[in-house]
Write an enzyme that holds these catalytic residues in place. Structure first.
Site, PDB file in Angstrom:
ATOM      1  CE  LYS A 135      -3.383  -4.375   1.312  1.00 21.63           C
ATOM      2  NZ  LYS A 135      -4.128  -3.572   2.265  1.00 21.63           N
ATOM      3  CG  ASP A 157      -1.929  -1.149   1.190  1.00 15.54           C
ATOM      4  OD1 ASP A 157      -1.914  -1.933   0.243  1.00 15.54           O
ATOM      5  OD2 ASP A 157      -2.712  -1.263   2.157  1.00 15.54           O
ATOM      6  CB  CYS A 172      -2.057  -2.679   5.369  1.00 13.59           C
ATOM      7  SG  CYS A 172      -3.729  -1.991   5.240  1.00 13.59           S
TER       8      CYS A 172
HETATM    9  C1  C5J Z   1      -2.999   0.656   5.515  1.00 14.40           C
HETATM   10  C2  C5J Z   1      -4.761   1.842   6.621  1.00 14.40           C
HETATM   11  N1  C5J Z   1      -2.500   0.418   4.321  1.00 14.40           N
HETATM   12  N2  C5J Z   1      -3.982   2.249   7.620  1.00 14.40           N
HETATM   13  N3  C5J Z   1      -4.256   1.163   5.563  1.00 14.40           N
HETATM   14  O1  C5J Z   1      -2.349   0.439   6.524  1.00 14.40           O
HETATM   15  O2  C5J Z   1      -5.948   2.095   6.631  1.00 14.40           O
END
Ligand code: C5J
Length: 219
Positions: free
Chosen positions: A128, A24, A161
């Protein structure tokens, strides 16, 4: 086999059966106009992971490691966004207009991966809908088809994540290594605590190291 100086003890891996997953590293999470920033977070804290990730990515590419990237996001009609997730955020919400298009919507500028870490041709990108990269995706199938057994996990955020994916991977039998400077959080105390949890009790979820140690092992 290669060995990385890691905690709680050295991490051994075979590059042939190891993948690097970048979680991400999207504009919505790390750029000043993104979702993370609009929620009131200081994105300079997560941007610290960009340079170490970039160095590790370069070395991993040179070493021929299998590399994958993930993006958290949803279909434009929000049909794959659980209603419970749609109500979270407090200040702005998934699907609402933002400075880089609709927040966390596939195809919008903010959903894309930052230019510094952009995937190269042949590097799968896993879209995802959840926090974990295994949930409702074909990640496990792709890794199994390649005979992957070890995962080096980078990205943001450490306690959301990255940690969720590490736990999902551990339960599926993968040996997980997290280079600590290649992941980051808007909350430094959560970053530290998440990594402590991962390596506790003799690597109950996995190992923790840093970019330089992994790069050295890959050389
Ligand atoms: C991730 C989030 N990628 N913190 N998303 O950690 O919402």
């Amino acid at each position: 086999m290669k060995t990385v100086n890691a905690q709680p003890f050295n991490y051994a891996f075979d590059p042939e059966t190891t993948a690097l997953i970048v979680i991400d590293m999207q504009r919505d999470f790390v750029e000043p106009d993104g979702f993370g920033a609009v929620l009131g977070n200081d994105v300079s804290l997560v941007r610290k992971a960009i340079a170490p990730c970039s160095r590790l990515l370069r070395q991993a590419r040179e070493a021929g490691l299998f590399i994958l990237h993930t993006r958290e996001g949803h279909r434009a009609d929000l049909s794959n966004c659980p209603p419970a997730k749609l109500t979270r955020g407090g200040k702005t919400f998934i699907g609402e207009p933002g400075a880089m298009g609709r927040i966390l919507i596939q195809g919008e500028a903010g959903h894309d991966i930052i230019p510094e870490l952009y995937p190269q041709p042949g590097e799968p990108v896993i879209d995802k809908p959840g926090k974990g990269a295994f949930y409702a995706t074909d990640l496990h199938l792709i890794l199994q088809a390649r005979g992957i057994r070890s995962l080096i996990i980078c990205g943001v955020t450490t306690e959301v994540c990255v940690q969720t994916t590490a736990r999902e991977a551990n339960d599926r039998g993968y040996e997980v290594l997290i280079p600590e400077d290649c992941c980051a959080s808007y909350f430094p105390e959560f970053h530290r605590a998440a990594l402590e949890m991962i390596k506790a009790q003799g690597a109950i979820v996995g190992w923790v190291s840093n970019a330089d140690a992994v790069i050295q092992a890959l050389r």
